[in-house]
Design a protein around this motif. Sequence first.
Motif, PDB file in Angstrom:
ATOM      1  N   GLY A  71       0.813  -1.211   0.000  1.00  0.00           N
ATOM      2  CA  GLY A  71       0.000   0.000   0.000  1.00  0.00           C
ATOM      3  C   GLY A  71       0.848   1.264   0.000  1.00  0.00           C
ATOM      4  N   LEU A  72       1.947   1.239   0.759  1.00  0.00           N
ATOM      5  CA  LEU A  72       2.834   2.405   0.770  1.00  0.00           C
ATOM      6  C   LEU A  72       3.428   2.641  -0.620  1.00  0.00           C
ATOM      7  CD1 LEU A  72       4.733   1.927   4.162  1.00  0.00           C
ATOM      8  CD2 LEU A  72       3.236   3.828   3.576  1.00  0.00           C
ATOM      9  N   LYS A  73       3.597   1.543  -1.359  1.00  0.00           N
ATOM     10  CA  LYS A  73       4.197   1.661  -2.703  1.00  0.00           C
ATOM     11  C   LYS A  73       3.187   2.092  -3.757  1.00  0.00           C
ATOM     12  CE  LYS A  73       7.814  -1.658  -1.604  1.00  0.00           C
ATOM     13  NZ  LYS A  73       8.120  -3.083  -1.457  1.00  0.00           N
ATOM     14  N   ASN A  74       1.960   1.515  -3.675  1.00  0.00           N
ATOM     15  CA  ASN A  74       1.018   1.776  -4.784  1.00  0.00           C
ATOM     16  C   ASN A  74      -0.231   2.553  -4.358  1.00  0.00           C
ATOM     17  OD1 ASN A  74      -0.703  -0.019  -3.544  1.00  0.00           O
ATOM     18  ND2 ASN A  74      -0.162  -1.750  -4.848  1.00  0.00           N
ATOM     19  N   GLY A  75      -0.326   2.920  -3.070  1.00  0.00           N
ATOM     20  CA  GLY A  75      -1.444   3.753  -2.618  1.00  0.00           C
ATOM     21  C   GLY A  75      -2.728   2.995  -2.335  1.00  0.00           C
ATOM     22  N   TYR A  76      -2.712   1.668  -2.536  1.00  0.00           N
ATOM     23  CA  TYR A  76      -3.920   0.877  -2.297  1.00  0.00           C
ATOM     24  C   TYR A  76      -3.670  -0.135  -1.170  1.00  0.00           C
ATOM     25  CZ  TYR A  76      -7.454  -2.700  -2.804  1.00  0.00           C
ATOM     26  OH  TYR A  76      -8.445  -3.598  -2.536  1.00  0.00           O
ATOM     27  N   TYR A  77      -4.503  -0.066  -0.147  1.00  0.00           N
ATOM     28  CA  TYR A  77      -4.335  -0.966   0.989  1.00  0.00           C
ATOM     29  C   TYR A  77      -5.338  -2.104   0.901  1.00  0.00           C
ATOM     30  CZ  TYR A  77      -1.131   2.439   2.746  1.00  0.00           C
ATOM     31  OH  TYR A  77      -0.053   3.271   2.861  1.00  0.00           O
ATOM     32  N   SER A  78      -4.851  -3.310   0.692  1.00  0.00           N
ATOM     33  CA  SER A  78      -5.749  -4.465   0.563  1.00  0.00           C
ATOM     34  C   SER A  78      -6.199  -4.931   1.948  1.00  0.00           C
ATOM     35  CB  SER A  78      -5.065  -5.590  -0.211  1.00  0.00           C
ATOM     36  OG  SER A  78      -3.882  -5.982   0.429  1.00  0.00           O
ATOM     37  N   GLU A  79      -7.252  -5.724   1.946  1.00  0.00           N
ATOM     38  CA  GLU A  79      -7.837  -6.218   3.200  1.00  0.00           C
ATOM     39  C   GLU A  79      -6.774  -6.933   4.030  1.00  0.00           C
ATOM     40  OE1 GLU A  79     -11.176  -5.644   4.137  1.00  0.00           O
ATOM     41  OE2 GLU A  79     -10.916  -4.286   2.446  1.00  0.00           O
ATOM     42  N   GLY A  80      -6.729  -6.585   5.293  1.00  0.00           N
ATOM     43  CA  GLY A  80      -5.788  -7.246   6.205  1.00  0.00           C
ATOM     44  C   GLY A  80      -4.488  -6.488   6.406  1.00  0.00           C
ATOM     45  N   ALA A  81      -4.260  -5.444   5.603  1.00  0.00           N
ATOM     46  CA  ALA A  81      -3.015  -4.674   5.759  1.00  0.00           C
ATOM     47  C   ALA A  81      -2.915  -4.122   7.182  1.00  0.00           C
ATOM     48  CB  ALA A  81      -2.981  -3.525   4.755  1.00  0.00           C
ATOM     49  N   ARG A  82      -1.716  -4.134   7.733  1.00  0.00           N
ATOM     50  CA  ARG A  82      -1.534  -3.709   9.121  1.00  0.00           C
ATOM     51  C   ARG A  82      -0.280  -2.846   9.293  1.00  0.00           C
ATOM     52  NH1 ARG A  82      -1.220  -9.480  11.816  1.00  0.00           N
ATOM     53  NH2 ARG A  82      -0.100  -9.781   9.859  1.00  0.00           N
ATOM     54  N   PHE A  83      -0.453  -1.798  10.075  1.00  0.00           N
ATOM     55  CA  PHE A  83       0.674  -0.986  10.545  1.00  0.00           C
ATOM     56  C   PHE A  83       0.730  -1.080  12.068  1.00  0.00           C
ATOM     57  CE2 PHE A  83      -0.246   1.325   6.570  1.00  0.00           C
ATOM     58  CZ  PHE A  83       1.028   1.522   6.066  1.00  0.00           C
ATOM     59  N   VAL A  84       1.942  -1.023  12.597  1.00  0.00           N
ATOM     60  CA  VAL A  84       2.117  -0.891  14.042  1.00  0.00           C
ATOM     61  C   VAL A  84       2.971   0.348  14.332  1.00  0.00           C
ATOM     62  CG1 VAL A  84       3.226  -1.893  16.097  1.00  0.00           C
ATOM     63  CG2 VAL A  84       1.802  -3.319  14.616  1.00  0.00           C
ATOM     64  N   PHE A  85       2.511   1.123  15.295  1.00  0.00           N
ATOM     65  CA  PHE A  85       3.224   2.277  15.857  1.00  0.00           C
ATOM     66  C   PHE A  85       3.711   1.794  17.219  1.00  0.00           C
ATOM     67  CE2 PHE A  85       3.017   5.845  18.796  1.00  0.00           C
ATOM     68  CZ  PHE A  85       3.351   6.987  18.099  1.00  0.00           C
ATOM     69  N   ASP A  86       5.019   1.625  17.354  1.00  0.00           N
ATOM     70  CA  ASP A  86       5.602   0.975  18.533  1.00  0.00           C
ATOM     71  C   ASP A  86       6.288   2.046  19.374  1.00  0.00           C
ATOM     72  OD1 ASP A  86       6.704  -0.837  20.290  1.00  0.00           O
ATOM     73  OD2 ASP A  86       7.976  -1.840  18.822  1.00  0.00           O
ATOM     74  N   LEU A  87       5.698   2.359  20.526  1.00  0.00           N
ATOM     75  CA  LEU A  87       6.173   3.503  21.336  1.00  0.00           C
ATOM     76  C   LEU A  87       6.971   3.032  22.552  1.00  0.00           C
ATOM     77  CD1 LEU A  87       6.148   6.588  21.805  1.00  0.00           C
ATOM     78  CD2 LEU A  87       4.027   6.261  23.109  1.00  0.00           C
ATOM     79  N   LEU A  88       8.222   3.485  22.615  1.00  0.00           N
ATOM     80  CA  LEU A  88       9.122   3.151  23.725  1.00  0.00           C
ATOM     81  C   LEU A  88       9.487   4.424  24.473  1.00  0.00           C
ATOM     82  CD1 LEU A  88      11.590   0.989  21.565  1.00  0.00           C
ATOM     83  CD2 LEU A  88       9.630   0.141  22.874  1.00  0.00           C
TER      84      LEU A  88
END
Lengths: 164, 164
Positions: B73-90
């Motif tokens: 999605g970051l490459k082509n602008g389309y996020y398919s079902e199930g795509a996930r991002f994590v923001f990991d805060l330390l």
Amino acid sequence: MTLLKPTLAISIILSTLAIAYADKDTELTKVPYPEGYRSWEHVKSMLIQSGHPYEDAFKGFHHIYADDKAMQGLKNGYYSEGARFVFDLLEAVEKDKTIQEGPRKLIAVMHKDTEKFSQTGGWGFEGFEGNSHITRIVSDGGNACFKCHTPMAEKGHVFSELRD
Amino acid sequence: MTLLKPTLAISIILSTLAIAYADKDTELTKVPYPEGYRSWEHVKSMLIQSGHPYEDAFKGFHHIYADDKAMQGLKNGYYSEGARFVFDLLEAVEKDKTIQEGPRKLIAVMHKDTEKFSQTGGWGFEGFEGNSHITRIVSDGGNACFKCHTPMAEKGHVFSELRD
């Protein structure tokens, strides 16, 4: 078909041989650029600030990446041939109460090859300037890098430790 | 074979059903914990400092990780079902002219499921406290998270951008 003048033809042949020899030399004695390292596992990060003893070399954000063999080594203490770490150094840009990543300053690479790099603990040390895959930084065969990593000999000369 | 008293047996059956129902409910309506995200691709990092508008929630080091679908999605602008991002805060720990990673404060997750999370742009937003896989933070169905991400609607509600 165009015929080359003999002197030009000989020149081309010699140039080709020189390039081939240089490539062979690079392959045999130097640390290869770690293609694809940005997809390796992210081990940890740190910010080095002004006033740090290594600020000249390493000021900025750095991220450590490990390939599969290096990850195994972090887990079991044994680094198999070919294991690689990358230290990826980016400028640190202060903005609106954040510190953000800026342009890449360099990457530093540790590449395990016991035979080839027997003088530096079995690890080849190299640096590549900015985003270059070819502009090398290390000019002393990795001796300075190795000296700094020597206190970590019992941990395979590796500073990084696994975290969750 | 030990025989259970009828009341105890019924109690166990009801408890089991309740757990099964709760699991089914969680599965159907909540963002699952993103197992294995530390091996996903590291997209970028940032440090948020005191005085930043979001310091209460996000002060410290954060790293963004993307799974394969989110990378696409970051490459082509389309996020398919199930795509996930994590923001990991330390936590950010200042020490000897460095800022180092401290204990984990939380992880925040974006999980693409157009049908399940239709009220929040097709993304489920969730947080997990510290290193917990079960202690959830988000209590408003992700509305506050979504509101903050709304200006990024044209980029699939994603703030992160690819860098080398």
